[in-house]
Design an enzyme around this catalytic site. Structure first.
Site, short mmCIF file in Angstrom:
data_model
loop_
_atom_site.label_atom_id
_atom_site.label_comp_id
_atom_site.label_asym_id
_atom_site.label_seq_id
_atom_site.Cartn_x
_atom_site.Cartn_y
_atom_site.Cartn_z
N PRO A 87 0.67 -1.23 0.16
CA PRO A 87 0.03 -0.02 0.12
C PRO A 87 0.71 1.26 0.11
CG PRO A 87 -0.19 -1.23 2.09
CD PRO A 87 0.58 -2.09 1.04
N GLU A 114 0.74 -8.52 7.98
CA GLU A 114 1.12 -7.30 8.06
C GLU A 114 2.21 -6.67 6.83
OE1 GLU A 114 -0.09 -5.04 10.31
OE2 GLU A 114 -1.37 -6.49 10.97
N ARG A 152 -3.53 -5.10 -20.95
CA ARG A 152 -4.60 -4.50 -22.10
C ARG A 152 -3.76 -3.86 -22.76
NH1 ARG A 152 -9.06 -2.83 -21.71
NH2 ARG A 152 -9.11 -0.85 -22.39
N ASP A 167 -9.37 4.93 -24.27
CA ASP A 167 -9.34 4.69 -23.02
C ASP A 167 -9.39 6.18 -22.26
OD1 ASP A 167 -9.93 2.13 -22.53
OD2 ASP A 167 -7.98 1.46 -22.26
N1 SAH Z 1 -0.54 -3.43 7.82
C1 SAH Z 1 -0.22 -3.11 6.22
C2 SAH Z 1 -1.21 -3.53 5.44
C3 SAH Z 1 -0.88 -4.95 4.99
S1 SAH Z 1 -2.34 -5.37 3.96
C4 SAH Z 1 -0.25 -1.49 6.48
O1 SAH Z 1 -0.78 -0.95 7.35
O2 SAH Z 1 0.13 -0.96 5.59
C5 SAH Z 1 -1.63 -7.13 3.42
C6 SAH Z 1 -1.19 -7.09 1.97
O3 SAH Z 1 -2.08 -6.39 1.39
C7 SAH Z 1 -0.02 -5.96 1.73
O4 SAH Z 1 1.33 -6.77 1.93
C8 SAH Z 1 -0.14 -5.77 0.19
O5 SAH Z 1 0.46 -7.08 -0.40
C9 SAH Z 1 -1.57 -6.03 0.09
N2 SAH Z 1 -2.17 -4.65 -0.20
C10 SAH Z 1 -2.92 -3.90 0.80
N3 SAH Z 1 -3.59 -2.88 0.33
C11 SAH Z 1 -2.71 -2.60 -1.04
C12 SAH Z 1 -2.66 -1.48 -1.89
N4 SAH Z 1 -3.46 -0.45 -1.77
N5 SAH Z 1 -2.07 -1.77 -2.93
C13 SAH Z 1 -1.22 -3.16 -2.87
N6 SAH Z 1 -1.25 -3.95 -2.22
C14 SAH Z 1 -1.93 -3.74 -1.04
#
Ligand code: SAH
Length: 222
Positions: A87, A114, A152, A167
């Site tokens: 994220p 996590e 795509r 697009d």
């Molecule tokens: N505790 C972490 C969240 C982990 S979520 C934090 O607070 O940031 C678990 C997994 O979900 C992550 O390792 C990632 O692979 C995926 N994930 C969650 N949200 C995402 C996003 N917005 N973009 C890409 N991967 C995401």
């Protein structure tokens, strides 16, 4: 272009990538796709892929060894960039998708819990990519979004290349409102100009409508 995904839930991908444009491209061999079960790269009886975080805190962290061994073994057949879905990564947009579509392939690691032990990123010189500033429960859905957006753009995946050009994020004038039959539905009529057959006027109307939409979109506003 080849997409290899490392995940503890390989079964999540088959229903999605058997459908639609991407499904057909995989079936026809225009792109390659495979989901690999991370647990097959563990060596212990319990096939453990996570462990407690050093320094304490809630939840579990994905262990580095299975992920690194999985990616190393996939590298034999995929010379592409290694991507970790996270994220806090670079935000996926149309420009990044176009850049990644130039690669021979992608090896994508889906996090759970996590997150992933940070040594994975270092050891694999991986690029971290996010699909948006919000958190979902795992990297699988983000990986699907990334693969779809990149695939795509691979030549031959979308049957009519004209639809890529229109697009929303690809051309300055794209993203106009679309209508199909019936010409009137529940009292709502399709704009006259689209029925006029006057291609110059239609083009002008679409440009103006697209500009209006772009004006209310923070990323498209120029
Ligand atoms: N505790 C972490 C969240 C982990 S979520 C934090 O607070 O940031 C678990 C997994 O979900 C992550 O390792 C990632 O692979 C995926 N994930 C969650 N949200 C995402 C996003 N917005 N973009 C890409 N991967 C995401």
């Amino acid at each position: 272009m080849k997409f290899d995904v490392v995940t503890i839930f390989p079964g999540m991908f088959s229903p999605v990538f058997q459908q639609g444009v991407i499904g057909r491209a995989i079936e026809r061999g225009v792109i390659g796709f495979q989901a690999h079960d991370l647990r097959l790269y563990t060596h212990d009886r319990h096939r453990q892929v996570d462990d407690m975080p050093f320094g304490g805190g809630p939840g579990m962290v994905m262990k580095p060894e299975p992920v690194i061994e999985a990616v190393e073994s996939l590298r034999a057949g995929n010379a592409g960039q290694v991507v970790l879905m996270e994220p806090w990564g670079e935000l996926l947009d149309q420009k990044l998708a176009a850049e990644l579509a130039q690669q021979w392939g992608l090896i994508i690691v889906c996090g759970r819990y996590e997150g992933i032990d940070d040594r994975v990123r270092t050891a694999l010189q991986a690029r971290e990519i996010s699909i948006g500033d919000y958190v979902v429960s795992g990297g699988e859905i983000p990986a699907m979004v990334l693969i779809d957006a990149v695939a795509r753009l691979v030549p031959g995946v979308v049957g009519d290349p004209g639809s890529l050009a229109q697009d929303a994020f690809s051309s300055e004038f794209a993203g106009w409102p679309q209508f199909t039959r019936p010409a009137e539905y529940r009292g709502m009529a399709v704009p006259d100009v689209l029925l006029s057959g006057d291609h110059a006027r239609i083009k002008q109307w679409r440009r103006q409508q697209a500009a209006q939409r772009r004006g209310s979109h923070p990323k498209l506003r120029s």
